[in-house]
Design an enzyme around this catalytic site. Structure first.
Site, PDB file in Angstrom:
ATOM      1  N   THR A  82       0.831  -1.222   0.000  1.00 20.16           N
ATOM      2  CA  THR A  82       0.000   0.000   0.000  1.00 20.16           C
ATOM      3  C   THR A  82       0.856   1.259   0.000  1.00 20.16           C
ATOM      4  O   THR A  82       0.580   2.218  -0.726  1.00 20.16           O
ATOM      5  CB  THR A  82      -0.898   0.068   1.251  1.00 20.16           C
ATOM      6  OG1 THR A  82      -1.579  -1.157   1.414  1.00 20.16           O
ATOM      7  CG2 THR A  82      -1.905   1.199   1.150  1.00 20.16           C
ATOM      8  N   ASP A 256      -4.445  -0.596  -5.204  1.00 18.51           N
ATOM      9  CA  ASP A 256      -3.054  -0.333  -4.786  1.00 18.51           C
ATOM     10  C   ASP A 256      -2.079  -1.400  -5.276  1.00 18.51           C
ATOM     11  O   ASP A 256      -0.949  -1.109  -5.643  1.00 18.51           O
ATOM     12  CB  ASP A 256      -2.938  -0.095  -3.269  1.00 18.51           C
ATOM     13  CG  ASP A 256      -3.376  -1.279  -2.410  1.00 18.51           C
ATOM     14  OD1 ASP A 256      -3.995  -2.236  -2.920  1.00 18.51           O
ATOM     15  OD2 ASP A 256      -3.107  -1.232  -1.182  1.00 18.51           O
TER      16      ASP A 256
HETATM   17  C1  GP9 Z   1      -2.332  -0.813   6.526  1.00 18.47           C
HETATM   18  C2  GP9 Z   1      -2.862  -0.907   5.145  1.00 18.47           C
HETATM   19  C3  GP9 Z   1      -2.536  -2.245   4.508  1.00 18.47           C
HETATM   20  O1  GP9 Z   1      -2.459   0.430   7.142  1.00 18.47           O
HETATM   21  O2  GP9 Z   1      -2.507   0.163   4.368  1.00 18.47           O
HETATM   22  O3  GP9 Z   1      -1.265  -2.304   4.048  1.00 18.47           O
HETATM   23  P1  GP9 Z   1      -0.720  -3.456   3.066  1.00 18.47           P
HETATM   24  O4  GP9 Z   1      -0.529  -4.692   3.893  1.00 18.47           O
HETATM   25  O5  GP9 Z   1      -1.719  -3.682   1.980  1.00 18.47           O
HETATM   26  O6  GP9 Z   1       0.553  -2.881   2.540  1.00 18.47           O
HETATM   27 MN    MN Z   2      -2.581  -2.683   0.369  1.00 12.70          MN
END
Ligand code: GP9
Ligand code: MN
Length: 420
Positions: A82, A256
Site C-alpha cells: 500500500t 493499490d
Molecule cells: C495498513 C494498510 C494495509 O495500514 O494500508 O497495508 P498493506 O498490507 O496492503 O501494505
Molecule cells: Mn494494500
C-alpha cells in the site's frame, strides 16, 4: 551527486509528454480525493459470482459520462505494498527493489504532489482507519507536505467497527465526511480503504454476497470483501453528492496492488477458467484506475500505464505544469503517452508485448517469441528503475530546484495534536 542528477533529468525530460490541450486545466481549483482501493484487481470489477456482479457500482462507473476508466493499468509496487502505491501517486518515482521506501527513506527531500498543491493554495490530508505509525506513515507524510493525518485515533474504533487491520470501510467513509466537510477548500485528500485486505474476512452481519466456490477459502472470500468495498464506495459517492462536494471534486480511485498472490493459483484457475501461467499472472497485475472529473467527458481508456503515471495525469487536469519536476511517469491522457509499464521486478508490459521473467510474449495470446522483440522495452525499464533508485537512495531531490516550489517545513507538521 549532481552529475547523476543531470543524466536523470535528461532521461525524464526526454520522456516527458506534453498534456492534452483539450484537458489541461479542466479541473483547475477543484478538490481532489484519492481513494486507495485495497488489493483490488481489475478482473474483479466486472467478475460475476453465481450470476451476480461482484462490484456493480464500480462497474457502472465505467460508463459514467464524467469518468475515465483505465482497463490496462498496472500496479508497480514492491515489498512496501500500500505504501509503495502511495509513494508513486505522490512522487512519480518508483518504490525500492527491496523493503519499503516509507520505512527506509523518510528523511529524504521530496517534491510530492501534496506539497506541490500546498504551493497552489491547497489543504492536504490523509484519512485512514489504522494507526499512523503503520508503514512509518507519520514520518513519511511530512516531507510529502501532508498537513493533516486523520488516523485511527480520529475514528470510533469500537469492536463492531473494526476488523483485520482497522476500521471497516463503511463506517470509515461515513465518519470521514465530517473531516472532509470541515477542510478548507480546495483540498487534496487521500482515503485509504482496508476491508478488502488479505485474508479477506468479514463479520457475518457484513456479508451480503455469495462466496466463490473454489478449493481456496482466500479466493472464495475475496469477492465478498470486494463487494463490501463496492458498497462502501457507493455510499461515499452518495454522501459526496448530498453534501455538495461531488460537483467540484476530482475523485481518483486506484487498486493499490494485487490481492491474490500466486500461492492461490489453484483457486484462481477455477475462477479464470484457464491455467495461471507466468504470462497470465503478469496480466493479473492489472488494477483499476478511475478518474472522475466533473464537467469533463470521460470514457473507457485502453491506454497502457502504471501507478507512476497518475501524478502527471492529475496535475495536468488541475492545470499545473509538470515539465520541471522529475517524473518517471507520463500523462495517461496525453496523446503521446509512452505505453511502457515497468514492474518493480523488471518485467515490462506494453500493448504488443509482455516481458516476463526474462522471456518475451506477444499479447494477448501469450505466445513465446524471440527476446529481441522485448529488448528495447526491457532496457528502458532497467534504465528507469535504476535512475529512480539513484534519486531515492542518493536523496538527489535535495539538489533539484523547481521554480515556484517551496518544500514543506517538516518541523511545522504535527500529527499528535487535535487536527480538526
Ligand atoms: C495498513 C494498510 C494495509 O495500514 O494500508 O497495508 P498493506 O498490507 O496492503 O501494505
Ligand atoms: Mn494494500
Amino acid at each position: 551527486d549532481s552529475n547523476d542528477l543531470s543524466d536523470i533529468e535528461n532521461f525524464t525530460k526526454s520522456n516527458y509528454t506534453p498534456p492534452n490541450p483539450k484537458l489541461f486545466g479542466k479541473a483547475k481549483g477543484m478538490n481532489v480525493i484519492y481513494i486507495s482501493l485495497e488489493s483490488l484487481e481489475t478482473f474483479a470489477v466486472d467478475q460475476k459470482i453465481d450470476g451476480k456482479k461482484v462490484m456493480p457500482f464500480l462497474s457502472s462507473l465505467e460508463k459514467d459520462p464524467n469518468t475515465f476508466y483505465f482497463d490496462n493499468f498496472f500496479h508497480q509496487v514492491g515489498q512496501g505494498k500500500t505504501s509503495d502505491a502511495e509513494f508513486m501517486m505522490a512522487n512519480s518515482l518508483y518504490p525500492l527493489p527491496q523493503g519499503a521506501v516509507f520505512t527506509q527513506k523518510a528523511n529524504n527531500t521530496y517534491q510530492a504532489q501534496p506539497q506541490i498543491l500546498v504551493n497552489h493554495g491547497y489543504t492536504t490530508a490523509t484519512l485512514h482507519g489504522n494507526y499512523k505509525t503503520f508503514w512509518n506513515r507519520d514520518e513519511m507524510y511530512k516531507p510529502f507536505g501532508i498537513q493533516k493525518f486523520f488516523d485511527a485515533n480520529y475514528y470510533d474504533m469500537k469492536p463492531e467497527n473494526v476488523i483485520n487491520y482497522g476500521m471497516k470501510d463503511k463506517p470509515m467513509f461515513k465518519e470521514s465526511m465530517k473531516y472532509l466537510e470541515n477542510m478548507k477548500q480546495p483540498f487534496d485528500a487521500k482515503i485509504i480503504t482496508l476491508s478488502n485486505h488479505f485474508p479477506f474476512e468479514l463479520d457475518k452481519k457484513d456479508i451480503d454476497f455469495p462466496a466463490a466456490n473454489t478449493s481456496d477459502k482466500v479466493v472464495n472470500q475475496y469477492f465478498q470483501t470486494a463487494h463490501y468495498l463496492d458498497e462502501a464506495i457507493q455510499q461515499f459517492f452518495n454522501d459526496l453528492k448530498k453534501d455538495g462536494l461531488y460537483d467540484h471534486t476530482v475523485v481518483v480511485m486506484y487498486g493499490d496492488h494485487y490481492g491474490i498472490s500466486t500461492n492461490h493459483n489453484a483457486g484462481m484457475q477455477k475462477i479464470m477458467g484457464q491455467k495461471i501461467t507466468s504470462y497470465e499472472n503478469a496480466q493479473l497485475q492489472r488494477v483499476p484506475l478511475f478518474i472522475h472529473v466533473p464537467g469533463v467527458k470521460g470514457g473507457v481508456k485502453h491506454t497502457y500505464g502504471g501507478e507512476v503515471d497518475v501524478r502527471p495525469t492529475v496535475l495536468h487536469l488541475l492545470g499545473i505544469d509538470t515539465k520541471d519536476y522529475i517524473s518517471f511517469g507520463s500523462d495517461l491522457l496525453s496523446p503521446n503517452h509512452r505505453q511502457i509499464v515497468p514492474f518493480r521486478n523488471g518485467d515490462v508490459m506494453t500493448p504488443k508485448y509482455s516481458s516476463v521473467g526474462g522471456k518475451c510474449y506477444t499479447n494477448p495470446d501469450g505466445k513465446l517469441v524471440s527476446k529481441t522483440y522485448c529488448k528495447d522495452y526491457s532496457n528502458f525499464a532497467k534504465q528507469a528503475l535504476d535512475y529512480s533508485d539513484k534519486v531515492v537512495y542518493g536523496d538527489l531531490l535535495r539538489f533539484h530546484k523547481v521554480k515556484g516550489f517551496t518544500p514543506p517545513d517538516r518541523t511545522k507538521i504535527d500529527y499528535t495534536s487535535d487536527q480538526t
